[in-house]
Design a protein around this motif. Sequence first.
Motif, PDB file in Angstrom:
ATOM      1  N   TYR A  28      -2.627   2.026   8.429  1.00 12.61           N
ATOM      2  CA  TYR A  28      -3.035   2.915   7.340  1.00 12.61           C
ATOM      3  C   TYR A  28      -2.469   4.318   7.527  1.00 12.61           C
ATOM      4  N   THR A  69       1.086   4.112   6.533  1.00 10.68           N
ATOM      5  CA  THR A  69       1.169   3.930   5.081  1.00 10.68           C
ATOM      6  C   THR A  69       1.052   5.253   4.342  1.00 10.68           C
ATOM      7  N   TYR A  70       0.040   6.048   4.677  1.00 11.39           N
ATOM      8  CA  TYR A  70      -0.178   7.300   3.954  1.00 11.39           C
ATOM      9  C   TYR A  70       0.861   8.363   4.327  1.00 11.39           C
ATOM     10  N   TYR A 126     -10.509   3.230   9.477  1.00 10.58           N
ATOM     11  CA  TYR A 126      -9.948   1.891   9.656  1.00 10.58           C
ATOM     12  C   TYR A 126      -9.799   1.510  11.123  1.00 10.58           C
ATOM     13  N   GLU A 176      -7.789  -4.599   8.676  1.00 15.87           N
ATOM     14  CA  GLU A 176      -7.483  -3.163   8.707  1.00 15.87           C
ATOM     15  C   GLU A 176      -7.178  -2.704  10.127  1.00 15.87           C
ATOM     16  N   CYS A 185      -7.796   8.037   8.068  1.00 10.20           N
ATOM     17  CA  CYS A 185      -7.364   6.657   8.316  1.00 10.20           C
ATOM     18  C   CYS A 185      -7.697   6.216   9.740  1.00 10.20           C
ATOM     19  N   LYS A 210       0.826  -1.213   0.000  1.00  9.07           N
ATOM     20  CA  LYS A 210       0.000   0.000   0.000  1.00  9.07           C
ATOM     21  C   LYS A 210       0.860   1.263   0.000  1.00  9.07           C
TER      22      LYS A 210
END
Length: 327
Positions: free
Chosen positions: A234, A237-238, A221, A229, A217, A43
Amino acid sequence: MGAASNRFALIEAVRGLAALLVVFSHTMPKEGWFYTYVFDPGKIGVVVFFFISGYLVIPSAARDRSAKRFLTKRLFRLYPLYWVSLVLAFAVWPSELAPLDWMANITMAQQLFGFENAIDVYWTLTIEVVLYLVITAFLVLAPSMLTQRFPLVLGSLGAVCLAAAVARWGLQTKIPVAVPLGLFCMFTGAQMRFLRNAGRSIIRPVLFYLAIAIPTCWIAYSFSTGFDETSSRYIITYIVGGLIFLAILQKPDIDLGRPVRALGDWSFGVYLLHMLFATTLVSWIDKGWTLFAVTLVLSIAISAPLYYLLERPAAAFGRSLFRKHPA
Protein backbone atom coordinates in the motif's frame (compact mmCIF):
# COMPACT_ATOMS: atom_id res chain seq x y z
CA MET A 1 -8.27 19.72 -30.18
CA GLY A 2 -9.35 23.11 -28.88
CA ALA A 3 -7.30 25.24 -26.54
CA ALA A 4 -9.36 24.33 -23.50
CA SER A 5 -9.09 20.61 -24.18
CA ASN A 6 -5.37 20.82 -24.88
CA ARG A 7 -4.71 22.26 -21.40
CA PHE A 8 -5.42 18.82 -19.95
CA ALA A 9 -4.46 16.62 -22.91
CA LEU A 10 -2.03 14.43 -20.94
CA ILE A 11 -4.27 14.28 -17.86
CA GLU A 12 -7.23 13.11 -19.92
CA ALA A 13 -5.09 10.55 -21.74
CA VAL A 14 -3.59 9.13 -18.54
CA ARG A 15 -7.09 8.27 -17.35
CA GLY A 16 -7.11 5.71 -20.15
CA LEU A 17 -3.73 4.33 -19.11
CA ALA A 18 -4.94 4.12 -15.50
CA ALA A 19 -7.95 2.12 -16.69
CA LEU A 20 -5.52 -0.25 -18.44
CA LEU A 21 -3.77 -0.84 -15.13
CA VAL A 22 -7.08 -1.76 -13.50
CA VAL A 23 -7.99 -4.16 -16.34
CA PHE A 24 -4.49 -5.66 -16.11
CA SER A 25 -4.92 -6.20 -12.38
CA HIS A 26 -8.19 -8.11 -12.82
CA THR A 27 -7.12 -10.30 -15.73
CA MET A 28 -3.54 -11.30 -14.85
CA PRO A 29 -2.50 -13.86 -12.21
CA LYS A 30 -1.29 -12.11 -9.07
CA GLU A 31 0.76 -14.62 -7.14
CA GLY A 32 4.00 -14.66 -5.21
CA TRP A 33 6.00 -12.30 -3.08
CA PHE A 34 6.21 -9.46 -5.61
CA TYR A 35 2.45 -9.00 -5.96
CA THR A 36 1.85 -9.46 -2.24
CA TYR A 37 4.43 -7.03 -0.93
CA VAL A 38 5.37 -4.67 -3.79
CA PHE A 39 3.23 -4.26 -6.89
CA ASP A 40 -0.51 -3.60 -7.15
CA PRO A 41 -1.15 -2.15 -10.64
CA GLY A 42 -4.92 -1.86 -10.18
CA LYS A 43 -4.70 0.24 -7.03
CA ILE A 44 -1.96 2.39 -8.55
CA GLY A 45 -4.39 3.14 -11.38
CA VAL A 46 -7.12 3.96 -8.86
CA VAL A 47 -4.83 6.36 -6.96
CA VAL A 48 -4.06 8.14 -10.25
CA PHE A 49 -7.82 8.31 -10.92
CA PHE A 50 -8.36 9.91 -7.50
CA PHE A 51 -5.71 12.58 -8.09
CA ILE A 52 -7.07 13.41 -11.54
CA SER A 53 -10.65 13.55 -10.25
CA GLY A 54 -9.73 16.03 -7.54
CA TYR A 55 -7.58 18.07 -9.92
CA LEU A 56 -10.44 18.49 -12.38
CA VAL A 57 -13.61 18.40 -10.26
CA ILE A 58 -12.87 20.40 -7.10
CA PRO A 59 -11.54 23.61 -8.75
CA SER A 60 -14.47 23.47 -11.19
CA ALA A 61 -16.92 23.31 -8.28
CA ALA A 62 -15.14 26.17 -6.51
CA ARG A 63 -15.37 28.26 -9.67
CA ASP A 64 -19.08 27.51 -10.23
CA ARG A 65 -19.99 28.31 -6.58
CA SER A 66 -23.35 26.60 -7.04
CA ALA A 67 -24.29 23.32 -5.39
CA LYS A 68 -27.18 22.86 -7.80
CA ARG A 69 -24.99 23.41 -10.84
CA PHE A 70 -22.26 21.15 -9.47
CA LEU A 71 -24.58 18.24 -8.63
CA THR A 72 -26.46 18.49 -11.92
CA LYS A 73 -23.26 18.39 -13.95
CA ARG A 74 -21.91 15.41 -12.00
CA LEU A 75 -25.24 13.58 -12.21
CA PHE A 76 -25.34 13.79 -16.00
CA ARG A 77 -21.60 13.07 -16.25
CA LEU A 78 -21.53 9.82 -14.26
CA TYR A 79 -24.93 8.26 -13.71
CA PRO A 80 -26.17 7.47 -17.25
CA LEU A 81 -23.22 5.20 -18.06
CA TYR A 82 -23.15 3.87 -14.50
CA TRP A 83 -26.80 2.81 -14.78
CA VAL A 84 -26.06 1.08 -18.09
CA SER A 85 -23.28 -0.90 -16.40
CA LEU A 86 -25.69 -1.80 -13.59
CA VAL A 87 -28.32 -3.06 -16.06
CA LEU A 88 -25.67 -5.14 -17.84
CA ALA A 89 -24.47 -6.54 -14.51
CA PHE A 90 -28.02 -7.60 -13.67
CA ALA A 91 -28.32 -9.24 -17.09
CA VAL A 92 -25.07 -11.17 -16.60
CA TRP A 93 -25.61 -12.37 -13.00
CA PRO A 94 -29.18 -11.57 -11.83
CA SER A 95 -29.01 -13.92 -8.84
CA GLU A 96 -25.67 -12.61 -7.58
CA LEU A 97 -27.24 -10.04 -5.22
CA ALA A 98 -30.41 -9.75 -3.18
CA PRO A 99 -33.14 -7.49 -4.64
CA LEU A 100 -32.48 -4.76 -2.07
CA ASP A 101 -28.79 -4.74 -2.99
CA TRP A 102 -29.65 -4.27 -6.66
CA MET A 103 -32.00 -1.42 -5.80
CA ALA A 104 -29.43 0.25 -3.54
CA ASN A 105 -26.86 0.14 -6.34
CA ILE A 106 -28.99 2.59 -8.32
CA THR A 107 -27.79 5.33 -5.96
CA MET A 108 -24.05 4.70 -6.45
CA ALA A 109 -23.85 5.14 -2.66
CA GLN A 110 -24.83 1.57 -1.72
CA GLN A 111 -21.78 0.90 0.43
CA LEU A 112 -22.57 3.90 2.62
CA PHE A 113 -25.79 2.10 3.59
CA GLY A 114 -24.23 -1.34 4.04
CA PHE A 115 -25.27 -2.90 0.70
CA GLU A 116 -23.10 -4.96 -1.64
CA ASN A 117 -21.63 -3.62 -4.87
CA ALA A 118 -23.01 -5.12 -8.06
CA ILE A 119 -19.55 -4.82 -9.64
CA ASP A 120 -16.44 -4.83 -7.46
CA VAL A 121 -14.97 -1.65 -8.95
CA TYR A 122 -17.98 0.33 -7.73
CA TRP A 123 -16.16 0.76 -4.39
CA THR A 124 -14.19 3.66 -5.84
CA LEU A 125 -17.40 5.36 -6.95
CA THR A 126 -18.56 5.35 -3.32
CA ILE A 127 -15.55 7.54 -2.54
CA GLU A 128 -16.49 9.73 -5.51
CA VAL A 129 -20.00 10.13 -4.06
CA VAL A 130 -18.53 11.08 -0.67
CA LEU A 131 -16.44 13.71 -2.46
CA TYR A 132 -19.57 15.17 -4.05
CA LEU A 133 -21.35 15.25 -0.69
CA VAL A 134 -18.40 17.05 0.92
CA ILE A 135 -18.18 19.58 -1.92
CA THR A 136 -21.92 20.18 -1.81
CA ALA A 137 -21.82 20.76 1.93
CA PHE A 138 -19.01 23.28 1.49
CA LEU A 139 -20.82 25.09 -1.35
CA VAL A 140 -23.96 25.40 0.76
CA LEU A 141 -22.50 26.07 4.19
CA ALA A 142 -18.95 27.37 3.77
CA PRO A 143 -17.80 28.14 0.20
CA SER A 144 -14.53 29.58 1.50
CA MET A 145 -13.44 26.03 2.37
CA LEU A 146 -12.94 25.46 -1.34
CA THR A 147 -10.95 28.65 -1.81
CA GLN A 148 -9.25 30.69 0.92
CA ARG A 149 -9.45 27.99 3.60
CA PHE A 150 -8.56 25.04 1.38
CA PRO A 151 -5.32 24.19 3.27
CA LEU A 152 -7.43 23.72 6.40
CA VAL A 153 -9.55 21.15 4.58
CA LEU A 154 -6.46 19.30 3.38
CA GLY A 155 -4.94 19.31 6.86
CA SER A 156 -8.16 18.03 8.40
CA LEU A 157 -8.36 15.19 5.88
CA GLY A 158 -4.79 14.24 6.71
CA ALA A 159 -5.69 14.05 10.40
CA VAL A 160 -8.74 11.91 9.60
CA CYS A 161 -6.56 9.50 7.60
CA LEU A 162 -4.16 9.02 10.50
CA ALA A 163 -6.98 8.71 13.04
CA ALA A 164 -8.76 6.08 10.90
CA ALA A 165 -5.51 4.15 10.50
CA VAL A 166 -4.84 4.14 14.23
CA ALA A 167 -8.44 3.09 14.95
CA ARG A 168 -8.21 0.26 12.38
CA TRP A 169 -4.97 -0.98 13.91
CA GLY A 170 -6.16 -0.58 17.50
CA LEU A 171 -9.47 -2.34 16.94
CA GLN A 172 -8.01 -4.85 14.45
CA THR A 173 -11.09 -4.48 12.28
CA LYS A 174 -11.90 -3.39 8.75
CA ILE A 175 -12.37 0.36 9.16
CA PRO A 176 -12.60 1.85 5.61
CA VAL A 177 -9.37 3.86 5.60
CA ALA A 178 -9.57 3.90 1.79
CA VAL A 179 -12.34 6.53 1.97
CA PRO A 180 -10.37 9.32 3.73
CA LEU A 181 -7.22 8.30 1.83
CA GLY A 182 -9.05 8.59 -1.49
CA LEU A 183 -10.44 11.99 -0.53
CA PHE A 184 -6.99 13.05 0.61
CA CYS A 185 -5.57 12.18 -2.83
CA MET A 186 -8.37 14.15 -4.51
CA PHE A 187 -7.95 17.26 -2.39
CA THR A 188 -4.15 17.08 -2.75
CA GLY A 189 -4.58 17.04 -6.52
CA ALA A 190 -6.83 20.08 -6.30
CA GLN A 191 -4.38 21.93 -4.05
CA MET A 192 -1.61 21.32 -6.55
CA ARG A 193 -3.74 22.86 -9.29
CA PHE A 194 -4.62 25.90 -7.15
CA LEU A 195 -0.93 26.50 -6.41
CA ARG A 196 0.18 25.98 -10.01
CA ASN A 197 -2.48 28.42 -11.23
CA ALA A 198 -1.17 30.96 -8.73
CA GLY A 199 2.41 30.42 -9.92
CA ARG A 200 3.47 28.94 -6.58
CA SER A 201 5.49 25.87 -5.67
CA ILE A 202 3.68 22.57 -5.04
CA ILE A 203 6.45 21.11 -2.88
CA ARG A 204 4.49 21.59 0.37
CA PRO A 205 1.42 19.55 -0.62
CA VAL A 206 3.75 16.90 -2.09
CA LEU A 207 5.65 16.56 1.18
CA PHE A 208 2.45 16.70 3.21
CA TYR A 209 0.95 13.96 1.05
CA LEU A 210 3.93 11.69 1.72
CA ALA A 211 3.88 12.56 5.42
CA ILE A 212 0.25 11.42 5.67
CA ALA A 213 -0.01 8.59 3.12
CA ILE A 214 3.06 6.63 4.24
CA PRO A 215 2.27 6.33 7.98
CA THR A 216 -1.44 5.84 7.24
CA CYS A 217 -0.71 2.85 5.01
CA TRP A 218 1.95 1.52 7.36
CA ILE A 219 -0.39 1.57 10.38
CA ALA A 220 -3.69 0.68 8.71
CA TYR A 221 -2.49 -2.21 6.57
CA SER A 222 -0.10 -3.81 9.03
CA PHE A 223 -2.60 -6.68 9.26
CA SER A 224 -4.94 -8.31 6.77
CA THR A 225 -8.74 -8.43 6.85
CA GLY A 226 -9.01 -11.09 4.16
CA PHE A 227 -7.62 -9.23 1.15
CA ASP A 228 -3.92 -9.98 1.70
CA GLU A 229 -3.20 -6.39 2.75
CA THR A 230 0.45 -5.58 3.41
CA SER A 231 1.85 -2.23 4.50
CA SER A 232 4.66 -2.24 1.95
CA ARG A 233 2.34 -2.81 -1.02
CA TYR A 234 0.00 0.00 0.00
CA ILE A 235 2.85 2.40 0.75
CA ILE A 236 4.39 1.72 -2.67
CA THR A 237 0.97 2.03 -4.33
CA TYR A 238 0.26 5.49 -2.94
CA ILE A 239 3.81 6.71 -3.55
CA VAL A 240 3.90 5.48 -7.16
CA GLY A 241 0.38 6.77 -7.88
CA GLY A 242 1.32 10.17 -6.49
CA LEU A 243 4.58 10.25 -8.47
CA ILE A 244 2.76 9.42 -11.70
CA PHE A 245 0.37 12.30 -11.13
CA LEU A 246 3.27 14.60 -10.23
CA ALA A 247 4.99 13.66 -13.48
CA ILE A 248 1.80 14.46 -15.43
CA LEU A 249 1.68 17.94 -13.91
CA GLN A 250 5.06 18.84 -15.35
CA LYS A 251 3.63 18.93 -18.88
CA PRO A 252 -0.17 18.53 -18.66
CA ASP A 253 -0.66 19.68 -22.25
CA ILE A 254 1.46 16.96 -23.91
CA ASP A 255 -0.54 15.12 -26.54
CA LEU A 256 0.16 11.38 -26.65
CA GLY A 257 -1.81 10.97 -29.85
CA ARG A 258 -5.36 10.34 -30.90
CA PRO A 259 -5.54 6.63 -29.89
CA VAL A 260 -4.44 7.37 -26.31
CA ARG A 261 -6.76 10.39 -26.12
CA ALA A 262 -9.61 8.18 -27.28
CA LEU A 263 -8.79 5.59 -24.64
CA GLY A 264 -8.96 8.40 -22.08
CA ASP A 265 -12.41 9.34 -23.38
CA TRP A 266 -13.60 5.74 -23.10
CA SER A 267 -11.87 5.07 -19.77
CA PHE A 268 -14.96 5.37 -17.55
CA GLY A 269 -16.79 2.76 -19.59
CA VAL A 270 -13.76 0.46 -19.70
CA TYR A 271 -13.40 0.82 -15.94
CA LEU A 272 -17.06 0.06 -15.26
CA LEU A 273 -17.58 -2.78 -17.73
CA HIS A 274 -14.36 -4.79 -17.90
CA MET A 275 -15.20 -6.90 -14.84
CA LEU A 276 -18.33 -8.22 -16.58
CA PHE A 277 -16.15 -9.66 -19.35
CA ALA A 278 -13.23 -10.72 -17.17
CA THR A 279 -15.43 -12.58 -14.68
CA THR A 280 -17.40 -14.34 -17.43
CA LEU A 281 -14.45 -15.24 -19.66
CA VAL A 282 -12.21 -16.60 -16.91
CA SER A 283 -14.24 -19.83 -17.04
CA TRP A 284 -12.85 -20.41 -20.56
CA ILE A 285 -9.63 -18.41 -20.59
CA ASP A 286 -7.03 -18.64 -17.84
CA LYS A 287 -5.80 -15.40 -16.35
CA GLY A 288 -2.98 -13.98 -18.42
CA TRP A 289 -2.25 -11.87 -21.48
CA THR A 290 -4.97 -13.50 -23.59
CA LEU A 291 -7.67 -12.75 -21.03
CA PHE A 292 -6.32 -9.21 -20.66
CA ALA A 293 -6.39 -8.60 -24.43
CA VAL A 294 -9.84 -10.11 -25.01
CA THR A 295 -11.33 -8.29 -22.02
CA LEU A 296 -9.83 -4.97 -23.13
CA VAL A 297 -11.03 -5.33 -26.72
CA LEU A 298 -14.57 -6.23 -25.65
CA SER A 299 -14.65 -3.43 -23.07
CA ILE A 300 -13.58 -0.88 -25.66
CA ALA A 301 -16.03 -2.28 -28.20
CA ILE A 302 -18.89 -1.50 -25.80
CA SER A 303 -17.47 1.63 -24.13
CA ALA A 304 -16.55 3.54 -27.29
CA PRO A 305 -20.06 3.71 -28.82
CA LEU A 306 -21.56 4.33 -25.38
CA TYR A 307 -19.24 7.30 -24.97
CA TYR A 308 -20.38 8.92 -28.22
CA LEU A 309 -24.05 7.93 -28.00
CA LEU A 310 -24.69 8.35 -24.27
CA GLU A 311 -21.87 9.54 -22.03
CA ARG A 312 -20.76 12.65 -23.96
CA PRO A 313 -24.27 13.81 -24.97
CA ALA A 314 -25.53 13.36 -21.38
CA ALA A 315 -22.63 15.38 -19.97
CA ALA A 316 -23.18 18.09 -22.56
CA PHE A 317 -26.88 18.22 -21.71
CA GLY A 318 -26.08 18.63 -18.01
CA ARG A 319 -23.80 21.56 -18.80
CA SER A 320 -26.31 23.13 -21.17
CA LEU A 321 -28.94 23.40 -18.44
CA PHE A 322 -27.01 26.29 -16.91
CA ARG A 323 -25.73 28.16 -19.94
CA LYS A 324 -28.63 30.58 -20.01
CA HIS A 325 -28.67 30.95 -16.25
CA PRO A 326 -25.05 31.04 -15.02
CA ALA A 327 -24.32 30.76 -11.31
